[in-house]
Design an enzyme around this catalytic site. Structure first.
Site, short mmCIF file in Angstrom:
data_model
loop_
_atom_site.label_atom_id
_atom_site.label_comp_id
_atom_site.label_asym_id
_atom_site.label_seq_id
_atom_site.Cartn_x
_atom_site.Cartn_y
_atom_site.Cartn_z
N LYS A 214 0.83 -1.21 0.00
CA LYS A 214 0.00 0.00 0.00
C LYS A 214 0.86 1.26 0.00
O LYS A 214 0.46 2.30 -0.54
CB LYS A 214 -0.97 -0.03 1.18
CG LYS A 214 -0.34 -0.06 2.57
CD LYS A 214 -0.14 1.30 3.18
CE LYS A 214 0.50 1.22 4.54
NZ LYS A 214 0.73 2.55 5.14
N ASN A 279 4.11 8.66 2.43
CA ASN A 279 4.21 8.08 1.10
C ASN A 279 3.41 8.90 0.09
O ASN A 279 3.92 9.25 -0.98
CB ASN A 279 3.71 6.64 1.14
CG ASN A 279 4.57 5.75 2.01
OD1 ASN A 279 5.64 5.31 1.60
ND2 ASN A 279 4.13 5.47 3.23
#
Length: 378
Positions: A214, A279
């Protein structure tokens, strides 16, 4: 499979772990220590930085990692690993993925025999292709090793916003005979509070694969957002990214359905939807054209998906799994690929069927130039 619902009219109890050690006083380690303390556990939090330890013990806060978040008075911190771990009934290891092997080796010296360890770090080790639990298990020896994973931002968790997470351990034969007393069940009970809802899984591989991939998909979503694309693009990346999760999890012995749960779909959706995620934030900055060295105002911020893009792609290639989104992100981060051209190539891959049973691959007549892709985002 383990059900979290007792039979009608009955109550099922599991014995919690009274003393919990948390190794790692960063944002997520501090948040998990806060949850454990709120659940009534005796908690010792290990941190390497004496100043951070002092702030937790005297000011009941961790300004370096969770500023303006009050911590429980019962939470005790130490910069001595032996003091944190000796006598613990369970250990949560919450360190960066690159430090898991070294920390596990250090931890083994003080770990009481048979003490379960939950490695609350997401990623895949470079070169070996091992999941974080497998890395720790190699160093720790014969102790139960699992994880806690799910859609959880540390700050929100520590502030007591309703949060759910999965506690996963592989189940032994004994665990299947008495699942309520398994390490997964006992740790789930140990961490349960009115605001922290736990679920139990015996699919450690599936849970860890979801948590690792993810981060890479979130960087991709951030790149496209930063480049000016909208919600359609992000939804496509999330959905097809989850399919990449499923494929790799299944290839490694996990279950596809695990990826549709908290540690897969849940974590993916959260991380790809907010720049609170480092991220996603890195991807946005890169998509806007910011050089990597200048991202985060030039601060040295650890972004797990950046390193894991390489290790995930390497592992996928070794087991023969196609992961085009992860490959695209890896090519941009580590291969010098142009962001716009790389995503144009991704969108013009051969036309495929979504059900795997429908084996179709067609040449794609769409061959947009880079300028067209950039123009649609402007």
């Amino acid at each position: 499979m383990v059900s979290d619902s007792p039979a009608p009219g009955s109550e099922v109890h599991s014995k919690p772990y009274d003393r919990v050690a948390v190794v790692g006083a960063g944002a997520w380690g501090t948040a998990l220590a806060t949850v454990a303390a709120a659940a009534g556990r005796q908690v010792r939090l290990f941190g390497r930085d004496p100043k951070t330890v002092e702030n937790i013990n005297t000011r009941h806060e961790n300004p370096a990692y969770l500023p303006d978040v009050p911590l429980p008075d019962t939470l005790a911190a130490t910069h001595q690993l032996s003091e944190a771990v000796t006598g613990a009934d369970a250990v949560l290891m919450v360190v960066p993925s690159g430090a898991v092997r070294t920390m596990a080796a250090d931890l083994k010296v003080f770990l009481p025999p048979g003490t379960p360890v939950a490695v609350c770090t997401k990623g895949i080790e470079p070169k070996t292709g091992l999941l974080m639990s497998q890395v720790a298990a190699e160093e720790l020896g014969d102790v139960p090793v699992g994880t806690i994973s799910g859609p959880t931002f540390a700050r929100e968790t520590a502030l007591g916003h309703p949060t759910a997470a999965t506690v996963a351990f592989e189940f032994t034969h004994t665990d299947r005979l008495a699942p309520t007393q398994s390490p997964a069940a006992r740790l789930a009970v140990s961490m349960s509070t009115p605001f922290f809802k736990t679920y139990i899984s015996d699919d450690l591989v599936g849970v860890e694969i979801g948590g690792a991939i993810k981060n890479v998909i979130a960087i991709g979503c951030g790149m496209m957002t930063g480049a000016g694309f909208a919600e359609n693009t992000r939804a496509a990346l999330i959905t097809r990214g989850m399919d990449e999760m499923k494929a790799l999890a299944e290839a490694l012995g996990g279950r596809r359905e695990t990826v549709t749960g908290l540690a897969g779909a849940g974590d993916l959706t959260l991380t790809c939807s907010s720049q609170t995620s480092r991220n996603m934030s890195l991807g946005v900055q890169l998509g806007q054209g910011t050089p990597r060295a200048a991202c985060f105002d030039g601060r040295a911020v650890v972004v797990e998906g950046e390193a894991n893009a390489a290790s995930i792609v390497d592992l996928a290639r070794r087991v023969g799994i196609s992961m085009p989104i992860c490959e695209t992100v890896h090519a941009i981060l580590h291969g010098g690929a142009d962001l716009h051209q790389a995503f144009a190539d991704l969108w013009t891959r051969p036309i495929e069927a979504e059900p795997r049973a429908l084996d179709i691959s067609l040449s794609n007549p769409a061959q947009p130039r880079v300028s067209q892709v950039q123009g649609r985002a402007s």
